[in-house]
Design a protein around this motif. Sequence first.
Motif, PDB file in Angstrom:
ATOM      1  N   ARG A  40       0.862  -1.183   0.000  1.00 30.62           N
ATOM      2  CA  ARG A  40       0.000   0.000   0.000  1.00 30.62           C
ATOM      3  C   ARG A  40       0.893   1.226   0.000  1.00 30.62           C
ATOM      4  O   ARG A  40       1.857   1.298   0.777  1.00 30.62           O
ATOM      5  CB  ARG A  40      -0.923   0.013   1.220  1.00 30.62           C
ATOM      6  CG  ARG A  40      -1.822   1.243   1.334  1.00 30.62           C
ATOM      7  CD  ARG A  40      -2.562   1.239   2.652  1.00 30.62           C
ATOM      8  NE  ARG A  40      -3.340   2.443   2.850  1.00 30.62           N
ATOM      9  CZ  ARG A  40      -4.630   2.558   2.589  1.00 30.62           C
ATOM     10  NH1 ARG A  40      -5.286   1.513   2.114  1.00 30.62           N
ATOM     11  NH2 ARG A  40      -5.272   3.688   2.799  1.00 30.62           N
ATOM     12  N   THR A  54      -3.095  10.349  -3.863  1.00 32.02           N
ATOM     13  CA  THR A  54      -3.510   9.078  -4.461  1.00 32.02           C
ATOM     14  C   THR A  54      -3.041   7.918  -3.591  1.00 32.02           C
ATOM     15  O   THR A  54      -1.903   7.897  -3.143  1.00 32.02           O
ATOM     16  CB  THR A  54      -2.918   8.938  -5.874  1.00 32.02           C
ATOM     17  OG1 THR A  54      -3.334  10.055  -6.666  1.00 32.02           O
ATOM     18  CG2 THR A  54      -3.367   7.648  -6.540  1.00 32.02           C
ATOM     19  N   THR A  55      -3.940   6.980  -3.363  1.00 31.38           N
ATOM     20  CA  THR A  55      -3.601   5.764  -2.629  1.00 31.38           C
ATOM     21  C   THR A  55      -3.656   4.586  -3.590  1.00 31.38           C
ATOM     22  O   THR A  55      -4.653   4.389  -4.282  1.00 31.38           O
ATOM     23  CB  THR A  55      -4.574   5.514  -1.466  1.00 31.38           C
ATOM     24  OG1 THR A  55      -4.490   6.606  -0.538  1.00 31.38           O
ATOM     25  CG2 THR A  55      -4.220   4.226  -0.733  1.00 31.38           C
ATOM     26  N   SER A  56      -2.565   3.831  -3.648  1.00 28.76           N
ATOM     27  CA  SER A  56      -2.478   2.689  -4.547  1.00 28.76           C
ATOM     28  C   SER A  56      -2.195   1.433  -3.738  1.00 28.76           C
ATOM     29  O   SER A  56      -1.358   1.445  -2.824  1.00 28.76           O
ATOM     30  CB  SER A  56      -1.372   2.919  -5.583  1.00 28.76           C
ATOM     31  OG  SER A  56      -1.392   1.920  -6.579  1.00 28.76           O
ATOM     32  N   TRP A  81      -5.237  -1.408  -7.330  1.00 29.43           N
ATOM     33  CA  TRP A  81      -6.437  -0.634  -7.001  1.00 29.43           C
ATOM     34  C   TRP A  81      -6.006   0.772  -6.625  1.00 29.43           C
ATOM     35  O   TRP A  81      -4.954   0.967  -6.022  1.00 29.43           O
ATOM     36  CB  TRP A  81      -7.179  -1.268  -5.831  1.00 29.43           C
ATOM     37  CG  TRP A  81      -7.674  -2.644  -6.118  1.00 29.43           C
ATOM     38  CD1 TRP A  81      -8.877  -3.017  -6.648  1.00 29.43           C
ATOM     39  CD2 TRP A  81      -6.977  -3.871  -5.858  1.00 29.43           C
ATOM     40  NE1 TRP A  81      -8.973  -4.377  -6.743  1.00 29.43           N
ATOM     41  CE2 TRP A  81      -7.819  -4.931  -6.272  1.00 29.43           C
ATOM     42  CE3 TRP A  81      -5.729  -4.183  -5.330  1.00 29.43           C
ATOM     43  CZ2 TRP A  81      -7.451  -6.269  -6.169  1.00 29.43           C
ATOM     44  CZ3 TRP A  81      -5.353  -5.516  -5.229  1.00 29.43           C
ATOM     45  CH2 TRP A  81      -6.213  -6.535  -5.636  1.00 29.43           C
ATOM     46  N   THR A  83      -7.408   4.887  -5.391  1.00 32.95           N
ATOM     47  CA  THR A  83      -8.392   5.906  -4.994  1.00 32.95           C
ATOM     48  C   THR A  83      -7.683   7.254  -4.928  1.00 32.95           C
ATOM     49  O   THR A  83      -6.460   7.314  -4.722  1.00 32.95           O
ATOM     50  CB  THR A  83      -9.021   5.592  -3.628  1.00 32.95           C
ATOM     51  OG1 THR A  83      -7.979   5.477  -2.631  1.00 32.95           O
ATOM     52  CG2 THR A  83      -9.812   4.292  -3.670  1.00 32.95           C
ATOM     53  N   THR A  90     -12.998  10.929 -10.027  1.00 30.45           N
ATOM     54  CA  THR A  90     -12.718   9.687  -9.306  1.00 30.45           C
ATOM     55  C   THR A  90     -13.287   9.698  -7.891  1.00 30.45           C
ATOM     56  O   THR A  90     -13.048   8.766  -7.120  1.00 30.45           O
ATOM     57  CB  THR A  90     -11.200   9.424  -9.235  1.00 30.45           C
ATOM     58  OG1 THR A  90     -10.562  10.507  -8.523  1.00 30.45           O
ATOM     59  CG2 THR A  90     -10.595   9.296 -10.617  1.00 30.45           C
ATOM     60  N   GLU A  94     -13.391   3.372  -6.545  1.00 29.36           N
ATOM     61  CA  GLU A  94     -12.086   2.721  -6.548  1.00 29.36           C
ATOM     62  C   GLU A  94     -11.843   2.153  -7.930  1.00 29.36           C
ATOM     63  O   GLU A  94     -12.647   1.373  -8.441  1.00 29.36           O
ATOM     64  CB  GLU A  94     -12.038   1.604  -5.511  1.00 29.36           C
ATOM     65  CG  GLU A  94     -10.684   0.906  -5.441  1.00 29.36           C
ATOM     66  CD  GLU A  94     -10.630  -0.157  -4.357  1.00 29.36           C
ATOM     67  OE1 GLU A  94      -9.821  -0.018  -3.420  1.00 29.36           O
ATOM     68  OE2 GLU A  94     -11.415  -1.119  -4.459  1.00 29.36           O
ATOM     69  N   HIS A 129     -12.364   2.567 -14.243  1.00 30.37           N
ATOM     70  CA  HIS A 129     -13.687   2.384 -13.653  1.00 30.37           C
ATOM     71  C   HIS A 129     -14.714   2.792 -14.701  1.00 30.37           C
ATOM     72  O   HIS A 129     -14.599   3.867 -15.303  1.00 30.37           O
ATOM     73  CB  HIS A 129     -13.863   3.243 -12.390  1.00 30.37           C
ATOM     74  CG  HIS A 129     -15.165   3.014 -11.695  1.00 30.37           C
ATOM     75  ND1 HIS A 129     -16.326   3.681 -12.042  1.00 30.37           N
ATOM     76  CD2 HIS A 129     -15.505   2.167 -10.679  1.00 30.37           C
ATOM     77  CE1 HIS A 129     -17.312   3.269 -11.267  1.00 30.37           C
ATOM     78  NE2 HIS A 129     -16.841   2.351 -10.430  1.00 30.37           N
TER      79      HIS A 129
END
Length: 226
Positions: A40, A54-56, A81, A83, A90, A94, A129
């Motif tokens: 993460r 951004t979180t990947s 994934w 977010t 966005t 997700e 998405h």
Amino acid sequence: MKRLIAMLLILILPTLAEAAGPLVPQDNNSTLDFSLRLARSNIPLDYGNRTHDTTSRWLGVSLREKAGKRVTLGMYGGYAWLTQANNPVTAGIELGGFHAGFSLHGILLEGQRAFLYGALDYSYQKVDHKSDLQTVVIDWVQPQAQLGVVLTLAQKWRLYGGGNYGKIDGEERASGSVNHTLTFERGAQSGGFLGFDLNVETDGYIGVEARSGLMRGGEIYFKRRF
């Protein structure tokens, strides 16, 4: 390399993450390194006039095989994934997809209880998405270099750490209610990483790593040698 390519085809390339942890000691006839990785990371992506946090997240595998006495080649990839914060297209969703790439590891100096290594990675990530009203696709390329030291603390424990340097270049494409193509980047960044792993059986390892710089986050990996 034929064994490496054959196993990759069996596992299916699109379902392959960045190679996990440093190389393991080559004290027997094993030449193949297989890893499962869960990671993460938080990444501020610069869109020019604004930055989106951004979180990947990743779930994937890596395969590495010795190509010489001090050189190891690898291929990796996995599910991805993503977010984002404060991005209208966005918001509240997700995005899902994959990433894949290749790596080069080299042992630069080696002693009885420590060794110095360098690594080069090049990866590609794509997530999307789709709904009846809006489609969003985000992809990027990520070249990165590492220089690290591995220290054997005890018979089964290793501590490692070092520096990294890399960048991200990508594109966001939206169609539907909103239509646009935007470029973004994470400019060249240097940082560091620190981790440890435990030899849980003859050829098995479990490890934890934290990093900063291009990405801020951590991972856990499970590694086995064949």
